[in-house]
Write a protein that holds these residues in place. Structure first.
Motif, mmCIF file in Angstrom:
data_model
loop_
_atom_site.group_PDB
_atom_site.id
_atom_site.type_symbol
_atom_site.label_atom_id
_atom_site.label_comp_id
_atom_site.label_asym_id
_atom_site.label_seq_id
_atom_site.Cartn_x
_atom_site.Cartn_y
_atom_site.Cartn_z
ATOM 1 N N LEU A 238 -13.116 -3.397 -6.176
ATOM 2 C CA LEU A 238 -12.740 -2.499 -5.096
ATOM 3 C C LEU A 238 -11.263 -2.170 -5.145
ATOM 4 C CD1 LEU A 238 -14.799 -3.916 -2.112
ATOM 5 C CD2 LEU A 238 -14.920 -1.588 -2.987
ATOM 6 N N LEU A 239 -10.455 -3.168 -5.424
ATOM 7 C CA LEU A 239 -9.015 -2.960 -5.409
ATOM 8 C C LEU A 239 -8.525 -2.176 -6.612
ATOM 9 C CD1 LEU A 239 -7.716 -6.339 -4.000
ATOM 10 C CD2 LEU A 239 -7.767 -4.130 -2.868
ATOM 11 N N GLN A 240 -9.402 -1.948 -7.574
ATOM 12 C CA GLN A 240 -9.013 -1.104 -8.686
ATOM 13 C C GLN A 240 -9.036 0.373 -8.295
ATOM 14 O OE1 GLN A 240 -11.735 -2.341 -11.735
ATOM 15 N NE2 GLN A 240 -10.399 -3.974 -12.460
ATOM 16 N N GLU A 241 -9.648 0.679 -7.159
ATOM 17 C CA GLU A 241 -9.640 2.043 -6.679
ATOM 18 C C GLU A 241 -8.257 2.398 -6.153
ATOM 19 O OE1 GLU A 241 -12.740 3.004 -4.007
ATOM 20 O OE2 GLU A 241 -14.237 1.799 -5.047
ATOM 21 N N VAL A 242 -7.966 3.679 -6.170
ATOM 22 C CA VAL A 242 -6.698 4.156 -5.642
ATOM 23 C C VAL A 242 -6.998 5.023 -4.434
ATOM 24 C CG1 VAL A 242 -4.687 5.574 -6.102
ATOM 25 C CG2 VAL A 242 -5.579 4.070 -7.881
ATOM 26 N N GLY A 243 -6.228 4.827 -3.354
ATOM 27 C CA GLY A 243 -6.423 5.668 -2.200
ATOM 28 C C GLY A 243 -6.541 4.891 -0.917
ATOM 29 N N TYR A 244 -7.072 5.549 0.087
ATOM 30 C CA TYR A 244 -7.099 5.008 1.448
ATOM 31 C C TYR A 244 -7.851 3.687 1.515
ATOM 32 C CZ TYR A 244 -7.388 5.287 6.566
ATOM 33 O OH TYR A 244 -7.257 5.053 7.907
ATOM 34 N N LEU B 99 -0.666 -0.865 -3.035
ATOM 35 C CA LEU B 99 -0.065 0.138 -2.142
ATOM 36 C C LEU B 99 0.866 1.033 -2.948
ATOM 37 C CD1 LEU B 99 0.732 -2.159 0.921
ATOM 38 C CD2 LEU B 99 -1.204 -0.592 0.671
ATOM 39 N N ASN B 100 0.293 1.708 -3.943
ATOM 40 C CA ASN B 100 1.143 2.388 -4.919
ATOM 41 C C ASN B 100 1.699 3.724 -4.456
ATOM 42 O OD1 ASN B 100 -1.197 3.855 -5.066
ATOM 43 N ND2 ASN B 100 -1.733 3.211 -7.146
ATOM 44 N N ALA B 101 1.498 4.061 -3.166
ATOM 45 C CA ALA B 101 2.200 5.211 -2.581
ATOM 46 C C ALA B 101 3.316 4.747 -1.645
ATOM 47 C CB ALA B 101 1.212 6.090 -1.815
ATOM 48 N N VAL C 134 -0.659 12.297 0.672
ATOM 49 C CA VAL C 134 -0.131 12.252 -0.695
ATOM 50 C C VAL C 134 -1.231 12.758 -1.627
ATOM 51 C CG1 VAL C 134 0.793 10.799 -2.530
ATOM 52 C CG2 VAL C 134 1.345 10.290 -0.133
ATOM 53 N N ASN C 135 -0.929 13.829 -2.343
ATOM 54 C CA ASN C 135 -1.922 14.429 -3.245
ATOM 55 C C ASN C 135 -3.242 14.685 -2.526
ATOM 56 O OD1 ASN C 135 -0.106 14.346 -5.431
ATOM 57 N ND2 ASN C 135 -0.694 12.232 -5.912
ATOM 58 N N GLY C 136 -3.137 15.180 -1.299
ATOM 59 C CA GLY C 136 -4.318 15.559 -0.552
ATOM 60 C C GLY C 136 -5.042 14.430 0.136
ATOM 61 N N GLU C 137 -4.510 13.203 0.071
ATOM 62 C CA GLU C 137 -5.180 12.062 0.691
ATOM 63 C C GLU C 137 -4.192 11.267 1.527
ATOM 64 O OE1 GLU C 137 -8.120 8.345 -0.530
ATOM 65 O OE2 GLU C 137 -6.911 9.337 -2.062
ATOM 66 N N GLU C 138 -4.662 10.755 2.647
ATOM 67 C CA GLU C 138 -3.796 9.939 3.499
ATOM 68 C C GLU C 138 -3.540 8.599 2.829
ATOM 69 O OE1 GLU C 138 -3.294 8.773 8.192
ATOM 70 O OE2 GLU C 138 -5.283 9.286 7.431
ATOM 71 N N ARG C 139 -2.259 8.235 2.726
ATOM 72 C CA ARG C 139 -1.877 6.986 2.067
ATOM 73 C C ARG C 139 -0.840 6.244 2.908
ATOM 74 N NH1 ARG C 139 -2.565 6.457 -3.290
ATOM 75 N NH2 ARG C 139 -2.384 4.259 -2.693
ATOM 76 N N VAL C 140 -0.755 4.952 2.716
ATOM 77 C CA VAL C 140 0.267 4.135 3.369
ATOM 78 C C VAL C 140 1.580 4.324 2.621
ATOM 79 C CG1 VAL C 140 1.012 1.787 3.906
ATOM 80 C CG2 VAL C 140 -1.379 2.449 4.235
#
Length: 403
Positions: free
Chosen positions: A44-50, A120-122, A93-99
């Motif tokens: 799961l944590l390999q995913e990027v995003g919210y 938390l790469n954003a 960020v890039n069309g997606e809500e990020r922390v």
């Protein structure tokens, strides 16, 4: 587990983290064998995003004992978006809500940073200062935060060494890892174990942070020499590496820091002469080189520093006569040279007409002789208002100066 059950479990897990539910009682353990058959925490944590951000914050909350924070409003609350969690800021960020920011300074965090923080790469701001029981080492995954601009963790128990991977954080503007040598959880300041401070050498890769304007690493236990590449940090305005255990010479490349306004290297084990190249640091306002082993000649090029207000070279190994250059720094307001081995007379021009701002000259505990320089009246003007005149105050205890 049949196919329908597996699919239902998968959807439950994802939906819980999208809604950010309080998981302890409502979700199966992410390390439970049944859950592993569906989808592991690692995958799961390999995913990027919210979703990955939400999982990382859950891990952060647990690893830093969130139940004991001073304020934890909305953390892990069901169906509450991340942007409403206390101290969390999000952006598109890039069309997606990020922390993009985590601001939890002085919030009684304890424990340590989890490896999941690297997800938390954003993230642009991490502000965790004044959490006196937040310790552990810096996870290697932390250095994945390549968007990070502000990293503040002063007055924590973070320890271990800085990885050469710090050179990956090239977006850094502000880096503040000032140590806390005292146990601030006690009513009276007590020195902490050095194992709760950063140690090892300052990696030369830190000089890759060419966007950095503010770097504070002081009050830790760094050893070795100041990286020779320090001059590559050509946007620095503030550098504090004071009161560590640094040795060797002040690198000549320091002269390339033409935007630097404040330089703290006091309280180390630095030696040799100050480099002549310091005369190129034309923005310098404050230099604190006291409590080292500097010796030899004070560079004549310091007369080029037209903005220098404070110069402290006390408690070093200087000897010989006081150099005339000290009387040529017209902007100087405070000069500290106590506890050296200077001898001979005080230059008569010191504190004279060419130094109208010089308020204090501390020459205590040297081997000076002769007479005090003549008093010269300087107009005391603040914001265009003339408050009368002042005279330079000379402190000469421990010498043989005639009044």
């Amino acid at each position: 587990m049949n196919k329908k059950t597996k699919q239902a479990t998968k959807l439950l897990l994802i939906s819980c983290f999208i809604g950010i539910t309080s998981c302890d009682n409502q979700l199966p353990s992410l390390t439970d064998e049944k859950t592993n058959n569906s989808r592991t925490q690692t995958s799961l944590l390999q995913e990027v995003g919210y979703k990955a951000d939400s999982l990382a914050l859950v891990a952060f909350y647990k690893s830093t004992n969130g139940n004991n924070w001073s304020t934890k409003t909305n953390w892990l609350e069901k169906n509450t978006p991340l942007k409403l969690w206390y101290g969390v800021r999000t952006e598109i960020v890039n069309g997606e809500e990020r922390v993009v920011a985590l601001r939890l300074g002085g919030n009684k965090l304890s424990g340590e940073l989890p490896t999941e923080i690297g997800q938390l790469n954003a993230l642009k701001e991490l502000m965790l200062s004044d959490n006196y029981k937040l310790g552990g080492t810096i996870p290697e995954e932390f250095y994945n935060l390549k968007e990070l601009k502000v990293w503040k963790m002063r007055f924590t128990d973070i320890h271990g060494s800085l990885s050469p991977k710090i050179g990956n954080l090239t977006a850094i503007d502000t880096l503040d890892l000032w140590g806390a040598p005292w146990d601030l959880t006690k009513p009276h300041y007590i020195k902490k174990d050095e194992n709760t401070l950063l140690t090892g050498e300052i990696p030369s890769e830190i000089c890759n942070l060419k966007n950095a304007r503010y770097i504070v690493l002081g009050r830790n236990k760094f050893t070795g020499e100041i990286p020779q590449e320090i001059g590559e940090l050509n946007n620095l305005t503030y550098l504090d590496i004071a009161r560590c255990k640094l040795s060797g010479k002040l690198p000549s490349s320091i002269g390339k820091l033409t935007k630097l306004e404040t330089l703290f290297v006091a309280g180390n084990d630095l030696s040799g002469e100050l480099p002549e190249e310091m005369g190129n640091m034309t923005s310098l306002k404050e230099f604190y080189g006291n409590e080292n082993k500097f010796s030899g000649a004070i560079p004549s090029s310091l007369s080029n520093l037209k903005k220098l207000l404070r110069l402290s070279l006390s408690d070093n190994h200087y000897s010989g006569t006081l150099p005339d250059v000290l009387a040529k720094i017209g902007s100087l307001g405070l000069l500290y040279l106590e506890n050296n081995q200077f001898e001979g007379e005080i230059p008569p021009a010191l504190g004279g007409e060419n130094q109208p701002h010089l308020i204090t000259v501390d020459l205590s505990n040297n081997k000076l002789t002769g007479e005090m320089p003549p008093k010269v009246a300087h107009p005391y003007i603040v914001d265009g208002i003339n408050y009368g005149v002042v005279y330079t105050t000379f402190k000469v205890e421990g010498n043989q100066i005639k009044p």
